[in-house]
Design a protein around this motif. Structure first.
Motif, mmCIF file in Angstrom:
data_model
loop_
_atom_site.group_PDB
_atom_site.id
_atom_site.type_symbol
_atom_site.label_atom_id
_atom_site.label_comp_id
_atom_site.label_asym_id
_atom_site.label_seq_id
_atom_site.Cartn_x
_atom_site.Cartn_y
_atom_site.Cartn_z
ATOM 1 N N LYS A 1 0.836 -1.194 0.000
ATOM 2 C CA LYS A 1 0.000 0.000 0.000
ATOM 3 C C LYS A 1 0.875 1.250 0.000
ATOM 4 C CE LYS A 1 -4.174 0.471 2.072
ATOM 5 N NZ LYS A 1 -5.187 0.387 3.137
ATOM 6 N N LEU B 1 -9.025 3.242 0.328
ATOM 7 C CA LEU B 1 -8.373 3.243 -0.980
ATOM 8 C C LEU B 1 -8.008 4.682 -1.335
ATOM 9 C CD1 LEU B 1 -11.039 0.930 -2.632
ATOM 10 C CD2 LEU B 1 -8.816 0.235 -1.765
ATOM 11 N N TRP C 1 -3.233 5.361 -4.866
ATOM 12 C CA TRP C 1 -3.258 3.911 -5.031
ATOM 13 C C TRP C 1 -4.236 3.510 -6.135
ATOM 14 C CZ3 TRP C 1 -5.324 -0.165 -1.025
ATOM 15 C CH2 TRP C 1 -4.838 -1.427 -1.352
ATOM 16 N N LEU C 2 -5.393 4.124 -6.130
ATOM 17 C CA LEU C 2 -6.406 3.793 -7.141
ATOM 18 C C LEU C 2 -5.981 4.210 -8.540
ATOM 19 C CD1 LEU C 2 -9.790 4.670 -5.401
ATOM 20 C CD2 LEU C 2 -9.186 2.463 -6.420
#
Length: 173
Positions: free
Chosen positions: A24, A147, A151-152
């Protein structure tokens, strides 16, 4: 409703298919995306070492783990909520300007997406919550997955989710 056990990346069950592991961004957590039956499991873990000055467990290292679960059909639902509700104006069918969340029942499970300022790191993003399932950490909290926008959209998570949705809809997952 099917119940799951907490994923163990060191000893996965035969019925669990690891789809991908992410580090992450801006986080100490590793995120494992797993298919089990008709569900997506997202297992997150990190090792935490208590400071030597801690009165509780000085120097002790502890595994912190949690898991988010939703029907695989919820992956396409999540993508559509982001692209059709959050990214579009009210005139185009998107959410009203004063709304920051959307929820629906997906294959019998109550899913909820909320726009958040802090998505588990120093970036805005989205929280997806399964109102039908409780957290493995606290039985009083619902399962939630943070999220972040980077990251998305920068680090490939949205593209990966689209692949999962397409494979599931084509019967290949």
């Amino acid at each position: 409703m099917k119940q799951f056990t907490l994923y163990n990346p060191r000893q996965p069950l035969a019925r669990q298919q690891l789809l991908k592991k992410f580090d992450k961004p801006q986080s100490e957590y590793d995120a494992y995306f797993i298919r089990e039956d008709n569900h997506l499991l997202v297992y997150e873990e990190k090792f935490h070492t208590y400071p030597l000055t801690s009165s509780r467990r000085p120097g002790e290292t502890k595994l912190i783990a949690d898991q988010f679960e939703m029907p695989l059909s919820g992956v396409r639902w999540f993508i559509d909520v982001i692209e059709q509700r959050f990214f579009k104006s009210p005139e185009e069918g998107g959410l009203p300007a004063d709304k920051i969340s959307y929820e629906d029942i997906v294959d019998g499970e109550e899913l909820h997406v909320m726009r958040v300022v802090y998505a588990g790191c120093d970036h805005p993003g989205y929280d997806i919550t399964n109102g039908s399932r409780y957290s493995y950490i606290s039985s009083r909290s619902l399962q939630t997955l943070a999220l972040s926008d980077p990251w998305l959209f920068r680090d490939g998570l949205m593209g990966f989710l689209k692949e999962i949705a397409s494979q599931y809809e084509a019967g290949r997952l």
